[in-house]
Design a protein around this motif. Structure first.
Motif, PDB file in Angstrom:
ATOM      1  N   SER A 110       0.112  -7.363   5.062  1.00  0.00           N
ATOM      2  CA  SER A 110       1.415  -7.436   4.807  1.00  0.00           C
ATOM      3  C   SER A 110       2.180  -7.854   3.760  1.00  0.00           C
ATOM      4  O   SER A 110       1.499  -8.926   3.305  1.00  0.00           O
ATOM      5  CB  SER A 110       1.818  -7.622   5.882  1.00  0.00           C
ATOM      6  N   ALA A 116       1.932  -4.110   6.783  1.00  0.00           N
ATOM      7  CA  ALA A 116       3.044  -3.723   6.579  1.00  0.00           C
ATOM      8  C   ALA A 116       3.761  -4.474   5.462  1.00  0.00           C
ATOM      9  O   ALA A 116       3.570  -5.610   4.619  1.00  0.00           O
ATOM     10  CB  ALA A 116       3.934  -4.419   8.634  1.00  0.00           C
ATOM     11  N   GLY A 141       0.983   2.394   8.670  1.00  0.00           N
ATOM     12  CA  GLY A 141       1.785   0.572   9.190  1.00  0.00           C
ATOM     13  C   GLY A 141       3.015   1.027   9.243  1.00  0.00           C
ATOM     14  O   GLY A 141       3.614   2.331   8.883  1.00  0.00           O
ATOM     15  N   THR A 142       4.552   0.185   8.887  1.00  0.00           N
ATOM     16  CA  THR A 142       5.249   0.298   9.029  1.00  0.00           C
ATOM     17  C   THR A 142       6.494  -0.999   7.012  1.00  0.00           C
ATOM     18  O   THR A 142       5.693  -1.227   7.052  1.00  0.00           O
ATOM     19  CB  THR A 142       6.015  -1.110  10.032  1.00  0.00           C
TER      20      THR A 142
END
Length: 724
Positions: free
Chosen positions: A482, A515, A540-541
């Motif tokens: 991330s 992320a 993912g986000t």
């Protein structure tokens, strides 16, 4: 056939040839007659035009590495030479010189059947042909083509592919005015030489004077005697013998020093320091002080120290391409070689600091008749990070237990999504949050997963790519990362068709379970049909893909899965499948992008509320401009879709889908292609304010009885369209 040369000799000064009726006419004389004419013409024209002077045409226009030059005419060796126009491909950087290569070739009756005596059928005199081509390099020393007898190469212009600047090179011969200026410059140089000679003489005299002065100083330094007066309190000078004796005596006697009230005795110092920690306590560690909190000062815990050190290491790592400039390579942290550059790029990513970050996502759909969709975000604040394990266990009753960083969910076979979400929120509300979207049965997974463990590791920083080309032999792949940014500046990631066995789930860049990552400013060049690879594949986000270019990707340019992801201001050409595919997520944004000649434009599969807005989609090769399948709450607005292969916008099993304010244009010959098409099951479609240009009876299509529809204004401003 023996080719006879000519006997022309310019030093003899012959201007004409007088043929006599009682004398033989030789072929050498005819050849010499041509050479006299060419010599005279060249003697005149060479004073007007220099070799390579453009007489007409040869107009150049450039964009990037492509330079287009029109037909034209240039002067060379007393002749006007025709040069055919062409399109040249130049280097990406650096000023390019454009050349004209003119080679001479003898043409015989074998090359041109018209060179035959019609009475006898015998070959006539041979011809010399000049053939000109435009080149991006000096071909003077290249081997002559077959049949060529010689060549001349001249430069005619320069081109800068970065700035687009084109400069014509127009050489000219010297004129009388040039000769006058050269004579004046020569006189100035002679005067300058005289002045320099005089200056040398003066310098020689000064060097002699300095040598004499050095001799005086050397004879004085350290010589002793009374060359200077004795020093006094008001005047510098030699130290006297008496002063020297006084100083020597002071070195043998301890100086006398009187203390005042600014000094403390040892006892006074001990009394003053009695309230402070002893020296042995400083840095001793242990639990001498409590740990610092946001309200109370204290010791820094080891976990806080790790986080503080990691925060200080947030940085930018620079990766230089193999064709970057020496200056860029010298300043870079990593330098690629042009072979397996993905290994160097992965080293650069791994060089960024590691910080424990947000954990796990769980997403699944109810398998019972009431339907529903649950999304669980597992979040545990704290210095140790957020790694949480959630385990699902079949049981007779529904129970949820929380133990430190583990959540156990026991559920019966009849449990619904609603019941699971309620129980998890009640028992573990401080660790997770979840929500349910009820829209009817629409399965995504066949059953509830037995367990899920998550946790991402932040690579808090930027990997900056230099200008140039990076050659990719294997995927650039990382999992559970991330807060990583991959930033390019005219940076090209070019796939190499190597022996590596690419899998279908591979791509140039693969980020799985990630992320808050960003990829920007990159150009991805695939190898077309040689593979079925995506440009970027991620799950993912909060992922962002922006300002990227995709060319010849074998599969999708971007393949995304997750929530709150954005693909903006990107360009794709010749993708083997869709430009963008968004799967199993919601709050997607695809905007400001352009798709040219991709197999398909933009596709959403099993997605929640998302927006496709302001995109240009042209000439899809086999699929829709926009495809929405098994999705809800989708808005398709403000897009310009031209000549899609099938439907401009096609919705299959959609719920609450809006198609508003789009421009969809089919060519008149595009039979059996739809403007907007709805099929399957679904409800509440809104089609409004679209400009549709397409064959009759193919404006909008709804299968009978399957959709509750509202149409507002879609029939306005239509040409050759009807509401179907």
């Amino acid at each position: 056939m023996v080719i006879i040369g000519d006997s022309f000799d310019a030093t003899k000064g012959y201007k004409r040839i007088h043929f006599c009726e009682d004398r033989d006419l030789l072929d050498t004389e005819l050849n010499e007659l041509q050479e006299i004419a060419i010599y005279e013409r060249r003697a005149l024209l060479d004073r007007v035009y220099a070799p390579g002077t453009i007489l007409e045409g040869l107009v150049a226009t450039g964009q990037g590495q492509t330079l287009e030059v029109t037909d034209g005419l240039l002067y060379l060796d007393g002749h006007a030479v025709s040069v055919p126009g062409t399109i040249l491909t130049c280097e990406a950087t650096g000023v390019q010189t454009i050349w004209v290569d003119v080679f001479r070739r003898t043409i015989t009756a074998a090359d041109d059947p018209s060179l035959v005596n019609p009475l006898t059928g015998e070959p006539t005199a041979e011809r010399e042909k000049w053939i000109a081509t435009l080149q991006t390099r000096d071909t003077t020393n290249d081997p002559l083509p077959d049949g060529a007898t010689g060549r001349t190469v001249v430069a005619i212009m320069t081109y800068d592919p970065v700035t687009g600047e084109i400069i014509r090179l127009q050489p000219r011969p010297l004129t009388a005015g040039d000769a006058t200026r050269l004579d004046a410059h020569e006189e100035w140089l002679e005067e300058h030489d005289t002045a320099i000679s005089m200056l040398d003489t003066r310098v020689d005299g000064q060097e002699t004077a300095l040598t004499a002065l050095d001799a005086q100083l050397n004879s004085h330094a350290g010589a002793g005697g009374a060359a200077h007066a004795t020093a006094t309190q008001g005047q510098a000078g030699f130290m006297s013998a008496a002063d020297k004796a006084t100083l020597d005596a002071l070195a043998l006697t301890a100086p006398i020093h009187n203390h005042d009230d600014r000094y403390y005795t040892e006892g006074e110092v001990d009394t003053m320091l009695a309230g402070y920690a002893p020296l042995s306590h400083v840095g001793a560690g242990g639990a001498a002080h409590p740990a610092a909190t946001s309200q109370q000062a204290g010791f820094m815990t080891p976990a806080d120290k790790v986080r503080a050190d990691a925060a200080q290491r947030i940085a930018t790592v620079v990766v230089a391409a193999s064709d970057a400039s020496p200056k860029v390579k010298a300043a870079a942290d990593f330098v690629c070689t042009g072979a397996n550059d993905e290994a160097v790029i992965l080293q650069a990513i791994d060089a960024l600091p590691e910080i424990p970050d947000l954990c796990a996502n769980i997403e699944f759909t109810d398998r019972t008749p009431d339907g529903g969709h649950i999304l669980i975000r597992a979040v545990r604040p704290g210095p140790e990070g957020n790694a949480i394990t959630i385990v699902f266990v079949p049981d007779e009753a529904l129970t949820v237990t929380v133990d430190q960083m583990a959540i156990q969910v026991r559920y019966p076979a009849t449990a619904t999504i609603s019941q699971l979400a309620t129980a998890i929120n009640q028992a573990a509300g401080a660790l997770v949050y979840s929500y349910i979207v009820k829209y009817g049965p629409m399965p995504m997974l066949p059953s509830i997963p037995q367990s899920f463990e998550g946790g991402t590791m932040a690579r808090a920083g930027v990997v900056a790519f230099s200008e140039g080309t990076f050659y990719i032999y294997q995927p650039i792949k990382r999992n559970n990362v991330s807060r990583l940014t991959l930033a390019g500046k005219q940076s090209v990631l070019r796939l190499v068709d190597s022996s590596y066995q690419w899998a279908l789930e591979d791509a140039t860049i693969v980020l799985i379970g990630c992320a808050y990552c960003t990829i920007e400013g990159m150009t991805f060049i695939g190898v077309g049909g040689a593979n079925e690879l995506d440009g970027i594949l991620f799950t993912g986000t909060e992922m962002v893909i922006r300002n990227c270019v995709f060319i010849d990707t074998g599969q999708n340019a971007v393949d995304a899965q997750g929530d709150r992801n954005a693909i903006v201001n990107c360009l794709s050409r010749n993708a083997g499948s869709y430009f963008v595919v968004c799967r199993q997520g919601e709050h997607y944004q695809v905007s400001g992008c352009r798709s040219e000649a991709d197999a398909g434009g933009i596709s959403l599969v099993t997605c929640g509320p998302s927006v496709i807005a302001g995109n240009v989609i042209a000439n899809t090769q086999s699929l829709q401009g926009v495809s929405v399948a098994n999705s809800r709450g989708i808005t398709v607005t403000g897009n310009a879709i031209t000549s899609p292969a099938t439907a401009g916008v096609e919705v299959v099993n959609g719920h609450n889908v809006q198609v508003v304010g789009n421009q969809i244009i089919h060519a008149a010959s595009d039979a059996n292609r739809w403007g907007v098409r709805f099929t399957g099951t679904g409800d509440f479609a809104l089609v409004s304010g679209n400009l549709l240009v397409c064959p009759a009876n193919q404006f909008e299509f709804f299968e009978s009885g399957q959709y509750a529809t509202r149409l507002a204004g879609s029939g306005l401003n239509l040409r050759h369209s009807t509401l179907g």
